[in-house]
Write a protein that holds these residues in place. Structure first.
Motif, PDB file in Angstrom:
ATOM      1  N   PRO A  60      15.099   2.429  -3.292  1.00  0.00           N
ATOM      2  CA  PRO A  60      15.420   1.866  -4.593  1.00  0.00           C
ATOM      3  C   PRO A  60      15.868   2.946  -5.587  1.00  0.00           C
ATOM      4  O   PRO A  60      15.579   4.133  -5.399  1.00  0.00           O
ATOM      5  CB  PRO A  60      14.067   1.288  -5.038  1.00  0.00           C
ATOM      6  CG  PRO A  60      13.060   2.244  -4.454  1.00  0.00           C
ATOM      7  CD  PRO A  60      13.644   2.677  -3.138  1.00  0.00           C
ATOM      8  N   THR A  61      16.559   2.484  -6.638  1.00  0.00           N
ATOM      9  CA  THR A  61      16.768   3.314  -7.822  1.00  0.00           C
ATOM     10  C   THR A  61      16.202   2.542  -9.012  1.00  0.00           C
ATOM     11  O   THR A  61      15.862   1.362  -8.890  1.00  0.00           O
ATOM     12  CB  THR A  61      18.261   3.595  -8.071  1.00  0.00           C
ATOM     13  OG1 THR A  61      18.944   2.345  -8.210  1.00  0.00           O
ATOM     14  CG2 THR A  61      18.874   4.404  -6.948  1.00  0.00           C
ATOM     15  N   TYR A  62      16.153   3.234 -10.144  1.00  0.00           N
ATOM     16  CA  TYR A  62      15.562   2.652 -11.356  1.00  0.00           C
ATOM     17  C   TYR A  62      16.382   3.144 -12.535  1.00  0.00           C
ATOM     18  O   TYR A  62      16.564   4.352 -12.714  1.00  0.00           O
ATOM     19  CB  TYR A  62      14.112   3.141 -11.452  1.00  0.00           C
ATOM     20  CG  TYR A  62      13.347   2.730 -12.692  1.00  0.00           C
ATOM     21  CD1 TYR A  62      12.476   1.660 -12.662  1.00  0.00           C
ATOM     22  CD2 TYR A  62      13.458   3.467 -13.873  1.00  0.00           C
ATOM     23  CE1 TYR A  62      11.734   1.308 -13.787  1.00  0.00           C
ATOM     24  CE2 TYR A  62      12.731   3.117 -15.006  1.00  0.00           C
ATOM     25  CZ  TYR A  62      11.866   2.042 -14.947  1.00  0.00           C
ATOM     26  OH  TYR A  62      11.133   1.702 -16.051  1.00  0.00           O
ATOM     27  N   GLU A  63      16.901   2.225 -13.311  1.00  0.00           N
ATOM     28  CA  GLU A  63      17.658   2.601 -14.514  1.00  0.00           C
ATOM     29  C   GLU A  63      17.022   1.958 -15.734  1.00  0.00           C
ATOM     30  O   GLU A  63      16.702   0.770 -15.722  1.00  0.00           O
ATOM     31  CB  GLU A  63      19.099   2.113 -14.398  1.00  0.00           C
ATOM     32  CG  GLU A  63      19.909   2.826 -13.334  1.00  0.00           C
ATOM     33  CD  GLU A  63      21.068   1.959 -12.884  1.00  0.00           C
ATOM     34  OE1 GLU A  63      22.102   1.960 -13.565  1.00  0.00           O
ATOM     35  OE2 GLU A  63      20.918   1.267 -11.866  1.00  0.00           O
ATOM     36  N   GLU A  64      16.867   2.787 -16.743  1.00  0.00           N
ATOM     37  CA  GLU A  64      16.256   2.310 -17.997  1.00  0.00           C
ATOM     38  C   GLU A  64      16.968   3.054 -19.123  1.00  0.00           C
ATOM     39  O   GLU A  64      16.697   4.238 -19.354  1.00  0.00           O
ATOM     40  CB  GLU A  64      14.764   2.670 -17.945  1.00  0.00           C
ATOM     41  CG  GLU A  64      13.939   2.201 -19.098  1.00  0.00           C
ATOM     42  CD  GLU A  64      12.560   2.884 -19.076  1.00  0.00           C
ATOM     43  OE1 GLU A  64      12.081   3.291 -18.004  1.00  0.00           O
ATOM     44  OE2 GLU A  64      12.012   3.041 -20.158  1.00  0.00           O
ATOM     45  N   GLY A  65      17.939   2.414 -19.759  1.00  0.00           N
ATOM     46  CA  GLY A  65      18.756   3.118 -20.744  1.00  0.00           C
ATOM     47  C   GLY A  65      19.500   4.264 -20.076  1.00  0.00           C
ATOM     48  O   GLY A  65      20.169   4.075 -19.062  1.00  0.00           O
ATOM     49  N   ASP A  66      19.328   5.465 -20.620  1.00  0.00           N
ATOM     50  CA  ASP A  66      20.018   6.641 -20.091  1.00  0.00           C
ATOM     51  C   ASP A  66      19.307   7.239 -18.879  1.00  0.00           C
ATOM     52  O   ASP A  66      19.826   8.159 -18.248  1.00  0.00           O
ATOM     53  CB  ASP A  66      20.085   7.747 -21.161  1.00  0.00           C
ATOM     54  CG  ASP A  66      21.000   7.344 -22.306  1.00  0.00           C
ATOM     55  OD1 ASP A  66      21.837   6.446 -22.085  1.00  0.00           O
ATOM     56  OD2 ASP A  66      20.863   7.928 -23.397  1.00  0.00           O
ATOM     57  N   LEU A  67      18.114   6.761 -18.624  1.00  0.00           N
ATOM     58  CA  LEU A  67      17.313   7.354 -17.544  1.00  0.00           C
ATOM     59  C   LEU A  67      17.640   6.695 -16.210  1.00  0.00           C
ATOM     60  O   LEU A  67      17.624   5.473 -16.085  1.00  0.00           O
ATOM     61  CB  LEU A  67      15.819   7.161 -17.847  1.00  0.00           C
ATOM     62  CG  LEU A  67      14.848   7.684 -16.797  1.00  0.00           C
ATOM     63  CD1 LEU A  67      14.883   9.215 -16.733  1.00  0.00           C
ATOM     64  CD2 LEU A  67      13.432   7.197 -17.078  1.00  0.00           C
ATOM     65  N   ALA A  68      17.940   7.516 -15.200  1.00  0.00           N
ATOM     66  CA  ALA A  68      18.152   6.996 -13.845  1.00  0.00           C
ATOM     67  C   ALA A  68      17.258   7.782 -12.898  1.00  0.00           C
ATOM     68  O   ALA A  68      17.275   9.019 -12.895  1.00  0.00           O
ATOM     69  CB  ALA A  68      19.616   7.134 -13.448  1.00  0.00           C
ATOM     70  N   LEU A  69      16.468   7.065 -12.108  1.00  0.00           N
ATOM     71  CA  LEU A  69      15.537   7.707 -11.178  1.00  0.00           C
ATOM     72  C   LEU A  69      15.769   7.211  -9.770  1.00  0.00           C
ATOM     73  O   LEU A  69      16.211   6.079  -9.561  1.00  0.00           O
ATOM     74  CB  LEU A  69      14.085   7.385 -11.569  1.00  0.00           C
ATOM     75  CG  LEU A  69      13.601   7.839 -12.946  1.00  0.00           C
ATOM     76  CD1 LEU A  69      12.191   7.310 -13.201  1.00  0.00           C
ATOM     77  CD2 LEU A  69      13.633   9.351 -13.056  1.00  0.00           C
ATOM     78  N   PHE A  70      15.425   8.044  -8.801  1.00  0.00           N
ATOM     79  CA  PHE A  70      15.345   7.610  -7.407  1.00  0.00           C
ATOM     80  C   PHE A  70      14.016   8.135  -6.867  1.00  0.00           C
ATOM     81  O   PHE A  70      13.288   8.817  -7.577  1.00  0.00           O
ATOM     82  CB  PHE A  70      16.549   8.131  -6.591  1.00  0.00           C
ATOM     83  CG  PHE A  70      16.661   9.630  -6.537  1.00  0.00           C
ATOM     84  CD1 PHE A  70      17.231  10.337  -7.584  1.00  0.00           C
ATOM     85  CD2 PHE A  70      16.178  10.330  -5.449  1.00  0.00           C
ATOM     86  CE1 PHE A  70      17.326  11.726  -7.542  1.00  0.00           C
ATOM     87  CE2 PHE A  70      16.281  11.719  -5.395  1.00  0.00           C
ATOM     88  CZ  PHE A  70      16.847  12.420  -6.449  1.00  0.00           C
TER      89      PHE A  70
END
Ligand code: GSH
Length: 217
Positions: A60-70
């Motif tokens: 999965p990835t995770y996006e929250e506004g400007d933040l992108a995580l894997f």
């Protein structure tokens, strides 16, 4: 801000909750954070647009506004840090819960994945019959140690935490192998996790992607 996660458009596990977006969905459900899901085909996961978010072309990835995580562990940690309910307030208990998050991903998951890859991709190799018992012995060593530590406790260190969330999802990777059933307290531990309402909502949502039927959650 509503986060967006990525998940398989068509999961190889047929929606049985084994794909790693399950960990993220479960964490979001535990803390009551609504989320959106962007479904990806295998080819879309390997395209540059997705690799910007995930260097290894995975979910999965995770996006929250400007933040992108894997990395599912990092995403669960991020969720646990920003909401209450998945990490204790007490500093020592919090550090121990984080330790269990690492133990799930660094100590228990690798032998489970090694065995799974070997059974799935290497069963036709001449050395398969010798290799499998070696991998299963290594796995049983760790499961026995984990079982000994858990004992009769409900969770790994006091109240349910992100450490348990990751450990339960990691142990579910043994589904269908029969190995988890050799450890009655670990089987009960996984069942305890699966019985949590937040787990059920996450599972139903993931299954609904596969069946095409809306989840009731
Ligand atoms: N360490 C990563 C592993 C991610 C991973 O293995 N994702 C799988 C789905 S569970 C995937 O995208 N597989 C497709 C591929 O690697 O091409 C994490 O925990 O997020």
């Amino acid at each position: 801000m509503t986060p967006t996660i990525t998940a398989f458009e068509r999961s190889p596990d047929r929606g049985r909750g084994l794909a790693r977006d399950m960990r993220v969905r479960w964490a979001l459900e535990e803390v009551g954070q609504p989320y959106e899901v962007r479904l990806l085909s295998f080819s879309e996961m390997k395209e540059p647009a997705h690799r910007v978010l995930h260097p290894f072309g995975q979910i999965p990835t995770y996006e929250e506004g400007d933040l992108a995580l894997f990395e599912s562990g990092a995403i669960v940690f991020h969720i646990a840090e920003r909401h209450s309910g998945l990490l204790p307030d007490d500093a020592g208990a919090r550090a121990r819960a984080i330790t269990w998050m690492f133990a799930a991903l660094n100590t228990i998951e690798p032998p489970i994945v090694d065995r799974e890859i070997t059974t799935r991709e290497e069963h036709a190799k001449t050395w398969y019959a010798q290799r499998l018992p070696v991998l299963e012995d290594r796995l049983r060593l760790r499961l026995g140690e984990l079982s000994g530590r858990l004992g009769d406790a409900a969770w790994l260190d006091g109240a349910f935490s992100a450490g348990d969330l990751l450990m339960v999802t990691v142990l579910r990777g043994l589904s269908g192998s029969g190995i988890l059933q050799e450890y009655s307290n670990l089987s009960a531990y996984v069942a305890r996790g699966e019985a949590r309402p937040a787990y059920k909502r996450a599972f139903d949502a993931q299954l609904a992607v596969f069946t095409g039927k809306p989840s009731n959650g």
